[in-house]
Write a protein that holds these residues in place. Structure first.
Motif, PDB file in Angstrom:
ATOM      1  N   ARG A 170       0.834  -1.211   0.000  1.00 46.45           N
ATOM      2  CA  ARG A 170       0.000   0.000   0.000  1.00 46.45           C
ATOM      3  C   ARG A 170       0.866   1.257   0.000  1.00 46.45           C
ATOM      4  O   ARG A 170       0.579   2.231  -0.713  1.00 46.45           O
ATOM      5  N   ALA A 171       1.930   1.239   0.782  1.00 45.27           N
ATOM      6  CA  ALA A 171       2.818   2.398   0.844  1.00 45.27           C
ATOM      7  C   ALA A 171       3.479   2.665  -0.503  1.00 45.27           C
ATOM      8  O   ALA A 171       3.820   3.818  -0.818  1.00 45.27           O
ATOM      9  N   LEU A 172       3.645   1.620  -1.307  1.00 41.47           N
ATOM     10  CA  LEU A 172       4.284   1.751  -2.612  1.00 41.47           C
ATOM     11  C   LEU A 172       3.293   2.092  -3.723  1.00 41.47           C
ATOM     12  O   LEU A 172       3.692   2.203  -4.890  1.00 41.47           O
ATOM     13  N   GLY A 173       2.013   2.248  -3.375  1.00 41.19           N
ATOM     14  CA  GLY A 173       1.038   2.696  -4.363  1.00 41.19           C
ATOM     15  C   GLY A 173      -0.079   1.743  -4.681  1.00 41.19           C
ATOM     16  O   GLY A 173      -0.954   2.060  -5.503  1.00 41.19           O
ATOM     17  N   ALA A 174      -0.109   0.564  -4.064  1.00 40.83           N
ATOM     18  CA  ALA A 174      -1.195  -0.385  -4.307  1.00 40.83           C
ATOM     19  C   ALA A 174      -2.474   0.103  -3.649  1.00 40.83           C
ATOM     20  O   ALA A 174      -2.445   0.749  -2.596  1.00 40.83           O
ATOM     21  N   SER A 175      -3.610  -0.218  -4.257  1.00 39.59           N
ATOM     22  CA  SER A 175      -4.895   0.116  -3.638  1.00 39.59           C
ATOM     23  C   SER A 175      -5.316  -0.938  -2.632  1.00 39.59           C
ATOM     24  O   SER A 175      -6.196  -0.700  -1.798  1.00 39.59           O
ATOM     25  N   GLY A 176      -4.704  -2.104  -2.674  1.00 42.45           N
ATOM     26  CA  GLY A 176      -5.020  -3.176  -1.735  1.00 42.45           C
ATOM     27  C   GLY A 176      -4.322  -4.449  -2.151  1.00 42.45           C
ATOM     28  O   GLY A 176      -3.657  -4.515  -3.188  1.00 42.45           O
ATOM     29  N   ILE A 177      -4.480  -5.481  -1.340  1.00 37.12           N
ATOM     30  CA  ILE A 177      -3.890  -6.779  -1.671  1.00 37.12           C
ATOM     31  C   ILE A 177      -4.850  -7.539  -2.576  1.00 37.12           C
ATOM     32  O   ILE A 177      -6.068  -7.363  -2.497  1.00 37.12           O
ATOM     33  N   SER A 178      -4.311  -8.379  -3.454  1.00 29.22           N
ATOM     34  CA  SER A 178      -5.155  -9.080  -4.415  1.00 29.22           C
ATOM     35  C   SER A 178      -5.716 -10.393  -3.870  1.00 29.22           C
ATOM     36  O   SER A 178      -6.610 -10.974  -4.478  1.00 29.22           O
ATOM     37  N   PHE A 179      -5.219 -10.846  -2.729  1.00 28.59           N
ATOM     38  CA  PHE A 179      -5.761 -12.004  -2.019  1.00 28.59           C
ATOM     39  C   PHE A 179      -5.064 -12.029  -0.659  1.00 28.59           C
ATOM     40  O   PHE A 179      -4.106 -11.292  -0.424  1.00 28.59           O
ATOM     41  N   GLU A 180      -5.553 -12.871   0.244  1.00 30.37           N
ATOM     42  CA  GLU A 180      -4.951 -12.948   1.573  1.00 30.37           C
ATOM     43  C   GLU A 180      -3.523 -13.498   1.450  1.00 30.37           C
ATOM     44  O   GLU A 180      -3.300 -14.588   0.929  1.00 30.37           O
ATOM     45  N   THR A 181      -2.575 -12.722   1.937  1.00 34.91           N
ATOM     46  CA  THR A 181      -1.169 -13.078   1.799  1.00 34.91           C
ATOM     47  C   THR A 181      -0.863 -14.391   2.509  1.00 34.91           C
ATOM     48  O   THR A 181      -1.214 -14.592   3.672  1.00 34.91           O
ATOM     49  N   VAL A 182      -0.199 -15.292   1.773  1.00 38.82           N
ATOM     50  CA  VAL A 182       0.208 -16.587   2.306  1.00 38.82           C
ATOM     51  C   VAL A 182       1.646 -16.487   2.813  1.00 38.82           C
ATOM     52  O   VAL A 182       2.543 -16.091   2.068  1.00 38.82           O
ATOM     53  N   VAL A 183       1.853 -16.813   4.075  1.00 40.41           N
ATOM     54  CA  VAL A 183       3.194 -16.973   4.631  1.00 40.41           C
ATOM     55  C   VAL A 183       3.195 -18.294   5.383  1.00 40.41           C
ATOM     56  O   VAL A 183       2.486 -18.444   6.380  1.00 40.41           O
ATOM     57  N   ALA A 184       3.968 -19.252   4.896  1.00 44.61           N
ATOM     58  CA  ALA A 184       3.998 -20.595   5.497  1.00 44.61           C
ATOM     59  C   ALA A 184       5.456 -20.975   5.739  1.00 44.61           C
ATOM     60  O   ALA A 184       6.237 -21.063   4.794  1.00 44.61           O
TER      61      ALA A 184
END
Length: 352
Positions: A170-184
Motif C-alpha cells: 500500500r505504501a508503494l502505491g497499491a490500492s489493496g492486496i489481491s488475495f490474503e497473503t500466504v506466509v507458510a
C-alpha cells in the motif's frame, strides 16, 4: 474497441440483448467501479443503469453509454424488452439467484439464458493500458519482496511478515492486496496455500510467501520461497528443481502454444526428477481484473491456444510432508515470439 468486440460476439451468437451485472465486467466495459450498476447491450443501444448516488459520477466518467437513473433495474429491463422487442436476453451465469428469480418472473415473453465466460473470454487478451497497470502491480510486489527480506528473521511470526508485506505494498502505491497473503514457514511450507498464522519463524525454516496487490484495479500474483539461517540438502534439491521447472516454461512459452503443453513443460521437469506426486496443483492461471481468471491449464487441453496479450502465471511447486515445500511463481505476458516476465524479484536460492 471492447464494445466492438463484444457486439461482434453477440451478433455471431444471435443474441438480441446482453445483461451485465458482474462488477468486474462492468468496470471492463465502462470504467465504473461503484456498487450499484447494471449494463444492458441491445442491437442498437448501450445502456448503463445506476441509482441517484452514482448518476453524476457515471455521467462524468462513462462514454458511449446512455445513463439511466433507477433503483429498480428489473422493471426498467422489462420495459425495454417490450419497447426494443427483444426475442432473447443473455445474462451472466454469475447472476445471483434472487435476481434471476425476479427477472424470470418479470420477463415471461422472451427467452432468457445464461452464458459462461462470455466476457471473460474477451478479457483474456489485455490491451496496452491493462498491461501497463499489471506491470506496475508486479513492480510494487517486487519492491515489497525486496523490503521484506530485510524484515524476516527468527522470532517474527508469519502474520508479522504478512502484515509487513500488505502495508508495504500500500505504501508503494497499491490500492489493496489481491488475495490474503500466504506466509507458510517450516513444515507448514508443505501446505500449498497455508494462511499466515502466529507461528514464529525459526532458524533453518523455509518460508514460502505468496502475495500480490491491485494497482488501478489490476492484480499481481507472485510466490517466492526463502530460507532462514540455513537450508537442508533435501530442500535445496527441490528448490533447484522447482527453479528449473519455472525457468523451462519461461524459456518456451509463447503465443500458439497449447494449454496442455504449457502445463506439461514444467511438470515434466518435476516428474523426471522423481517428484510428480509432490506437485499437487495446476501450473497457473490467467491474471487481470481478478487474481484468478481464465485461462486455466491441464494436460487434457489441446485446444485452445495461448494468445499474445494474455497474462498468465507460472507456479510450479514441490511439497514434502513434515519437511517443507517450495513454490516459485511469476507473472508472464505472452507475446508472439515468447514471453515477458513481469515479476522480477530475486528467485535464486536465498538464505537470509
Amino acid at each position: 474497441m471492447r464494445l466492438e468486440k463484444l457486439r461482434a460476439k453477440l451478433t455471431a451468437e444471435q443474441i438480441d440483448s446482453f445483461l451485465v451485472t458482474d462488477k468486474q465486467n462492468i468496470y471492463y466495459l465502462t470504467g465504473f467501479s461503484g456498487t450499484a450498476a447494471t449494463v444492458l447491450l441491445t442491437k442498437t443501444r448501450n445502456i448503463f443503469m445506476t441509482d441517484s448516488r452514482y448518476t453524476e459520477m457515471a455521467r462524468s466518467l462513462i462514454k458511449d453509454f446512455e445513463i439511466i437513473e433507477t433503483r429498480d433495474p428489473i422493471s426498467l429491463l422489462t420495459e425495454l424488452s417490450v419497447s426494443e422487442q427483444f426475442k432473447n436476453m443473455a445474462f451472466e451465469e454469475t447472476v445471483d439467484y434472487a435476481f434471476f428469480k425476479r427477472l424470470s418472473r418479470s420477463m415471461t415473453k422472451i427467452d432468457l439464458f445464461s452464458t459462461s465466460n462470455f466476457l471473460l473470454e474477451l478479457r483474456q487478451v489485455k490491451d496496452s493500458d491493462e498491461i501497463q497497470k499489471i506491470r506496475q502491480a508486479c513492480a510494487i510486489a517486487d519492491q515489497a519482496f525486496r523490503e521484506v527480506l530485510k524484515f524476516i528473521e527468527p522470532g517474527r511470526s508469519e502474520i508479522d511478515v504478512a502484515n509487513f508485506l500488505d502495508f508495504k505494498m500500500r505504501a508503494l502505491g497499491a490500492s489493496g492486496i489481491s488475495f490474503e497473503t500466504v506466509v507458510a514457514s517450516g513444515k507448514r511450507s508443505a501446505l500449498p496455500h497455508g494462511v499466515a498464522t502466529h507461528k514464529l519463524i525459526e532458524f533453518g525454516d523455509p518460508v514460502t510467501i505468496d502475495f500480490g496487490c491491485y494497482y488501478h484495479h489490476y492484480a499481481s500474483d507472485m510466490t517466492r520461497t526463502i530460507f532462514v539461517g540455513e537450508v537442508s540438502d533435501p530442500l535445496a534439491e527441490i528448490y533447484n528443481i522447482v527453479h528449473q521447472a519455472n525457468t523451462t516454461l519461461i524459456e518456451q512459452a509463447k503465443a500458439g502454444m497449447t494449454y496442455a503443453t504449457f502445463d506439461e513443460l514444467p511438470r515434466a521437469v518435476i516428474r523426471e526428477a522423481g517428484y510428480a506426486a509432490q506437485f499437487t496443483h495446476g501450473i497457473g492461471h490467467g491474471l487481470g481484473l481478478e487474481v484468478h481468471e481464465i485461462p486455466y491449464f491441464s494436460a487434457a487441453m489441446t485446444q485452445p491456444l495461448l494468445k499474445a496479450g494474455m497474462v498468465v502465471t507460472d507456479e510450479p511447486g514441490i511439497y514434502l510432508p513434515n519437511q517443507g515445500g517450495v513454490r516459485i511463481e511469476d507473472d508472464l505476458l505472452i507475446t508472439e515470439k515468447g514471453c515477458e516476465v513481469l515479476t522480477n524479484a530475486p528467485k535464486e536460492l536465498i538464505v537470509i
